[in-house]
Design a protein around this motif. Structure first.
Motif, mmCIF file in Angstrom:
data_model
loop_
_atom_site.group_PDB
_atom_site.id
_atom_site.type_symbol
_atom_site.label_atom_id
_atom_site.label_comp_id
_atom_site.label_asym_id
_atom_site.label_seq_id
_atom_site.Cartn_x
_atom_site.Cartn_y
_atom_site.Cartn_z
ATOM 1 N N TYR A 120 0.825 -1.206 0.000
ATOM 2 C CA TYR A 120 0.000 0.000 0.000
ATOM 3 C C TYR A 120 0.859 1.257 0.000
ATOM 4 O O TYR A 120 0.547 2.237 -0.699
ATOM 5 C CB TYR A 120 -0.946 0.014 1.203
ATOM 6 C CG TYR A 120 -2.187 -0.820 1.003
ATOM 7 C CD1 TYR A 120 -3.255 -0.349 0.238
ATOM 8 C CD2 TYR A 120 -2.296 -2.083 1.565
ATOM 9 C CE1 TYR A 120 -4.394 -1.107 0.042
ATOM 10 C CE2 TYR A 120 -3.431 -2.858 1.378
ATOM 11 C CZ TYR A 120 -4.470 -2.374 0.612
ATOM 12 O OH TYR A 120 -5.595 -3.138 0.420
ATOM 13 N N SER A 142 -13.236 -4.141 -1.730
ATOM 14 C CA SER A 142 -12.057 -4.898 -2.160
ATOM 15 C C SER A 142 -12.495 -6.104 -2.977
ATOM 16 O O SER A 142 -13.613 -6.602 -2.837
ATOM 17 C CB SER A 142 -11.228 -5.342 -0.952
ATOM 18 O OG SER A 142 -11.950 -6.245 -0.147
ATOM 19 N N GLU A 146 -6.504 -7.693 -3.312
ATOM 20 C CA GLU A 146 -6.152 -7.097 -2.033
ATOM 21 C C GLU A 146 -5.729 -8.172 -1.025
ATOM 22 O O GLU A 146 -5.109 -7.862 -0.006
ATOM 23 C CB GLU A 146 -7.316 -6.288 -1.458
ATOM 24 C CG GLU A 146 -7.580 -4.964 -2.138
ATOM 25 C CD GLU A 146 -8.515 -5.062 -3.328
ATOM 26 O OE1 GLU A 146 -8.975 -4.018 -3.819
ATOM 27 O OE2 GLU A 146 -8.808 -6.205 -3.776
ATOM 28 N N TRP A 176 -5.664 -3.118 4.523
ATOM 29 C CA TRP A 176 -6.669 -2.447 3.683
ATOM 30 C C TRP A 176 -7.367 -1.356 4.480
ATOM 31 O O TRP A 176 -7.507 -0.215 4.014
ATOM 32 C CB TRP A 176 -7.660 -3.496 3.191
ATOM 33 C CG TRP A 176 -8.702 -3.049 2.228
ATOM 34 C CD1 TRP A 176 -8.523 -2.722 0.920
ATOM 35 C CD2 TRP A 176 -10.105 -2.916 2.473
ATOM 36 N NE1 TRP A 176 -9.738 -2.413 0.331
ATOM 37 C CE2 TRP A 176 -10.715 -2.525 1.268
ATOM 38 C CE3 TRP A 176 -10.915 -3.113 3.592
ATOM 39 C CZ2 TRP A 176 -12.078 -2.301 1.156
ATOM 40 C CZ3 TRP A 176 -12.271 -2.895 3.489
ATOM 41 C CH2 TRP A 176 -12.853 -2.498 2.283
#
Length: 419
Positions: A120, A142, A146, A176
């Motif tokens: 990320y 998502s 992911e 996430w």
């Protein structure tokens, strides 16, 4: 409004600020100050008040952005549009390495929390993605990348043991949440994430973001991307959304007063036979691999008299515009919804020749282009919806401009598109 919050190391210094007391239906600008430094200024927009009808809502719909396969030039168009909302439909990061690389990184495939955090951080370092986040509020769901390619609920598509995979999934869910603009109620608990949600924009638009990964049954038939239908495929108990999310969806639709109902979700929904010259063959990972679950959703739309449903999808790395039939495998049945599929921001799609062949077998597919990267620019008005398919001019240039490849219109109360 202003306030102070702590950026804690256990959530890698991320903060999730929820600001109350703002006026509905207007722009606001914000920034953060930390350690004597100020962030860039971002723009957001509050939702319209209940029982009001704004003249329009503008959206950008995006999906599938493999860092290595191209540049995020499409987001330059999104930033210039400054839409009321950006909807991202999954594959915000890719856990794996690219087989085709226009730019590269040296990070390994993600398995641990540190792996996902670093991925990320890499994606968030891109200036065009940063600018798009600063240009508008985002709603996200998502998809598989992911976490891991084609995972289904608690099952790994790569054959990892349940224990190993659930640890990997929990790490991915935490990263996430840490790196996306979610309220604190989305904080993962015991390795599970909250992601399905809804938001109303006055009485003009209701948006329902669906989670088609965390609760789904395993893919049916054979563990291959394309499968020929088998008895397992049609089993009533197989689910895409899970029982609790299906009940939530029925409740939300029953209470809605919106003129338009937009579904933000991950995978291709309309009937799509990919057999070529052979017997029927479906991609097992999309809704064609879950026909009983799709039938239940369509029955719910009919029972709740859902107003002007439009399904927004991603995943297939291609633009597609589809009619959704009441009985999807019966293309003579009534058209009850429109599906708009956005192409990828960067991820490479199947050959255009493949889509040209598939279209001859699927007359409900009104348009399909896999040779372009970009996003969908959506404008919703009380009596009309317009979808502009915005394509990147040159995928090899980080500063590429964009153009409108094609546009389609949907009239209120008349399912289906008019080009």
């Amino acid at each position: 409004r202003r306030g102070r919050t702590d950026a804690l190391p256990e959530w890698p210094r991320s903060v999730h600020v929820e600001v109350n007391g703002l006026e509905p239906g207007r722009d606001y600008w914000y920034r953060f100050t930390s350690g004597g430094q100020q962030s860039a200024v971002g723009r957001t927009r509050t939702a319209n008040a209940p029982h009001t009808t704004p003249p329009r809502l503008t959206l950008a719909v995006a999906s599938c952005q493999h860092y290595e396969q191209s540049y995020f030039a499409a987001y330059r168009g999104v930033t210039a549009d400054a839409p009321d909302l950006v909807m991202h439909l999954g594959d915000y990061i890719y856990e794996n390495r690219g087989t085709v690389r226009m730019r590269t990184h040296e990070q390994p495939e993600c398995y641990t929390l540190d792996d996902y955090r670093l991925r990320y951080a890499l994606y968030k370092s891109d200036p065009d993605l940063q600018a798009a986040h600063a240009a508008a509020p985002w709603m996200l769901v998502s998809d598989d990348h992911e976490v891991a390619n084609d995972y289904a609920g608690e099952h790994s598509f790569q054959g990892d043991s349940r224990e190993v995979f659930l640890a990997r999934r929990a790490a991915a869910y935490q990263a996430w949440y840490e790196h996306q603009p979610f309220p604190r109620r989305f904080m993962p608990v015991a390795g599970q994430q909250q992601s399905y949600t809804s938001r109303s924009f006055g009485d003009l638009v209701s948006i329902l973001m669906l989670d088609g990964r965390q609760y789904r049954s395993r893919q049916a038939c054979e563990p291959e991307p394309l499968v020929q239908p088998c008895p397992e495929l049609y089993a009533d108990e197989r689910t895409m959304l899970g029982a609790a999310q299906e009940r939530w969806l029925a409740t939300e639709l029953g209470a809605s007063t919106a003129r338009w109902t937009l579904f933000g979700q991950q995978t291709l929904f309309a009937h799509f036979d990919q057999s070529g010259d052979g017997p029927l063959a479906y991609r097992a990972d999309g809704w064609n691999g879950y026909p009983a679950a799709r039938a239940r959703l369509l029955e719910t739309l009919a029972e709740r008299r859902t107003s002007n449903p439009v399904i927004l999808s991603g995943d297939i790395h291609a633009f597609a515009v589809n009619d959704v039939n009441a009985r999807p495998e019966d293309l003579s049945s009534a058209i009850v919804a429109t599906e708009l599929v956005t192409t990828s921001i960067t991820s490479i799609g199947p050959p255009q020749s493949a889509f040209d062949g598939w279209r001859t077998e699927n007359p409900n597919v009104r348009f399909a282009r896999s040779d372009r990267r970009g996003y969908i620019r959506l404008t919703v008005e009380p009596e009309h919806l317009r979808a502009e398919l915005v394509a990147v001019d040159d995928v090899e240039r980080a500063d590429s401009a964009t153009h409108v490849l094609a546009s389609f219109d949907v009239a209120a109360d008349i399912p289906g598109v008019v080009r």
